[in-house]
Write a protein that holds these residues in place. Structure first.
Motif, PDB file in Angstrom:
ATOM      1  N   GLN A 192       1.888 -63.745   0.363  1.00 19.07           N
ATOM      2  CA  GLN A 192       0.682 -63.904   1.179  1.00 19.07           C
ATOM      3  C   GLN A 192       0.814 -65.069   2.150  1.00 19.07           C
ATOM      4  O   GLN A 192       0.384 -64.982   3.307  1.00 19.07           O
ATOM      5  N   ALA A 193       1.409 -66.163   1.682  1.00 22.99           N
ATOM      6  CA  ALA A 193       1.569 -67.337   2.542  1.00 22.99           C
ATOM      7  C   ALA A 193       2.510 -67.045   3.711  1.00 22.99           C
ATOM      8  O   ALA A 193       2.248 -67.439   4.853  1.00 22.99           O
ATOM      9  N   LEU A 194       3.610 -66.344   3.445  1.00 19.19           N
ATOM     10  CA  LEU A 194       4.564 -66.024   4.504  1.00 19.19           C
ATOM     11  C   LEU A 194       3.977 -65.041   5.506  1.00 19.19           C
ATOM     12  O   LEU A 194       4.201 -65.165   6.717  1.00 19.19           O
ATOM     13  N   LEU A 195       3.227 -64.064   5.007  1.00 18.94           N
ATOM     14  CA  LEU A 195       2.583 -63.115   5.908  1.00 18.94           C
ATOM     15  C   LEU A 195       1.546 -63.806   6.781  1.00 18.94           C
ATOM     16  O   LEU A 195       1.436 -63.540   7.978  1.00 18.94           O
ATOM     17  N   ALA A 196       0.762 -64.713   6.171  1.00 16.24           N
ATOM     18  CA  ALA A 196      -0.248 -65.436   6.942  1.00 16.24           C
ATOM     19  C   ALA A 196       0.392 -66.354   7.973  1.00 16.24           C
ATOM     20  O   ALA A 196      -0.159 -66.574   9.055  1.00 16.24           O
ATOM     21  N   ASN A 197       1.579 -66.890   7.640  1.00 14.63           N
ATOM     22  CA  ASN A 197       2.258 -67.778   8.574  1.00 14.63           C
ATOM     23  C   ASN A 197       2.784 -67.026   9.793  1.00 14.63           C
ATOM     24  O   ASN A 197       2.875 -67.580  10.894  1.00 14.63           O
ATOM     25  N   SER A 198       3.134 -65.746   9.609  1.00 16.74           N
ATOM     26  CA  SER A 198       3.667 -64.951  10.711  1.00 16.74           C
ATOM     27  C   SER A 198       2.599 -64.118  11.412  1.00 16.74           C
ATOM     28  O   SER A 198       2.860 -63.554  12.469  1.00 16.74           O
ATOM     29  N   ASN A 199       1.401 -64.026  10.814  1.00 19.97           N
ATOM     30  CA  ASN A 199       0.302 -63.276  11.425  1.00 19.97           C
ATOM     31  C   ASN A 199      -0.936 -64.161  11.471  1.00 19.97           C
ATOM     32  O   ASN A 199      -1.517 -64.480  10.425  1.00 19.97           O
ATOM     33  N   SER A 200      -1.312 -64.561  12.654  1.00 16.49           N
ATOM     34  CA  SER A 200      -2.409 -65.519  12.803  1.00 16.49           C
ATOM     35  C   SER A 200      -3.757 -64.947  12.385  1.00 16.49           C
ATOM     36  O   SER A 200      -4.684 -65.697  12.087  1.00 16.49           O
ATOM     37  N   TYR A 201      -3.888 -63.617  12.352  1.00 15.31           N
ATOM     38  CA  TYR A 201      -5.179 -63.031  12.008  1.00 15.31           C
ATOM     39  C   TYR A 201      -5.405 -62.987  10.496  1.00 15.31           C
ATOM     40  O   TYR A 201      -6.500 -62.640  10.044  1.00 15.31           O
ATOM     41  N   LEU A 202      -4.386 -63.316   9.706  1.00 13.28           N
ATOM     42  CA  LEU A 202      -4.519 -63.332   8.250  1.00 13.28           C
ATOM     43  C   LEU A 202      -4.850 -64.745   7.772  1.00 13.28           C
ATOM     44  O   LEU A 202      -4.329 -65.729   8.305  1.00 13.28           O
ATOM     45  N   SER A 203      -5.720 -64.845   6.799  1.00 14.62           N
ATOM     46  CA  SER A 203      -6.077 -66.155   6.247  1.00 14.62           C
ATOM     47  C   SER A 203      -5.037 -66.586   5.226  1.00 14.62           C
ATOM     48  O   SER A 203      -4.502 -65.771   4.470  1.00 14.62           O
ATOM     49  N   ARG A 204      -4.767 -67.876   5.189  1.00 16.87           N
ATOM     50  CA  ARG A 204      -3.768 -68.399   4.262  1.00 16.87           C
ATOM     51  C   ARG A 204      -4.345 -68.487   2.852  1.00 16.87           C
ATOM     52  O   ARG A 204      -5.503 -68.867   2.679  1.00 16.87           O
ATOM     53  N   PRO A 205      -3.548 -68.168   1.838  1.00 20.75           N
ATOM     54  CA  PRO A 205      -4.047 -68.263   0.458  1.00 20.75           C
ATOM     55  C   PRO A 205      -4.263 -69.720   0.069  1.00 20.75           C
ATOM     56  O   PRO A 205      -3.594 -70.624   0.572  1.00 20.75           O
ATOM     57  N   SER A 206      -5.187 -69.945  -0.829  1.00 20.75           N
ATOM     58  CA  SER A 206      -5.530 -71.297  -1.255  1.00 20.75           C
ATOM     59  C   SER A 206      -5.273 -71.457  -2.747  1.00 20.75           C
ATOM     60  O   SER A 206      -5.439 -70.509  -3.534  1.00 20.75           O
TER      61      SER A 206
END
Length: 211
Positions: A192-206
């Motif tokens: 999830q973190a890697l996907l969010a880092n490469s896609n700005s529309y995804l929220s980063r996991p916490s």
């Protein structure tokens, strides 16, 4: 064989997204985490079976609780109340005796002992916090166990060669241990973190707990 192949595929996928050293650490931790998750799933299945069995017994039994059962329940509640009152009395007596002993010896003790006695007097709320709140552990064993992974890695690999690598390793192990404590999958979190880092529309996991 299937499990080993799955881990290999996950490792190859992560090698394309991160540095090799980080991936090696991730894979090593995933093996242990997956075994733990498998055991947790087995236990959860057993608990569910027990719940289903208990529900069936409740449905088949239409008898209201007898007077003896009600009395036993009341007695248990009274016993818990008495235990709580007895515990609070013991805590108050302990603090009172400790305070009187500290006041008696604080002016007679040497430098080291005097420092300890002053700490017991001035920071009594911190020292005996676990007595007022029994749900709080009196030691830091859990924190030490959480650091055990980093200590083991340092002994095996000899530590990091630079401060940047040291920080990267510390961050990685923090994520691994936090996911363990929260019962989450480390692989899923990193994905999830890697996907969010490469896609700005995804929220980063916490990793912050949700209350």
């Amino acid at each position: 064989m299937g499990k080993d192949l799955l881990l290999k595929l996950e490792r190859e996928t992560l090698l394309q997204l991160a540095r090799e050293q980080l991936v090696d650490i991730i894979v090593e931790q995933v093996i242990a985490i997956e075994k733990l998750n498998s055991r947790i799933l087995e236990l959860e299945e057993k608990v569910e079976k027990l719940k289903v069995s208990r529900d069936k017994e409740r449905k088949t039994s239409s008898k209201p609780p007898s007077g003896d059962i009600l009395k036993k329940t009341e007695n248990k509640q009274q016993d818990k109340l008495l235990e709580s009152e007895s515990y609070n009395d013991w805590v108050n007596q302990f603090k009172s005796k400790l305070q009187s002993s500290v006041e008696q010896w604080i002016n007679l003790a040497g430098a080291t002992a005097g420092h300890l006695l002053r700490s017991l007097r001035d920071k009594a709320n911190q020292w005996w916090y676990f007595l007022d709140y029994p749900e709080v552990p009196p030691d830091n064993n859990q924190a030490e166990r959480s650091l055990r992974l980093a200590v083991t890695k340092r002994k095996v690999s000899g530590g990091s060669r630079s401060m940047d690598r040291f920080k990267h390793t510390a961050h990685l192990l923090t994520v691994v241990q936090t996911c363990r404590r929260q019962g989450r999958s480390v692989i899923d979190f990193f994905a999830q973190a890697l996907l969010a880092n490469s896609n700005s529309y995804l929220s980063r996991p916490s990793l912050l707990p949700k209350y």
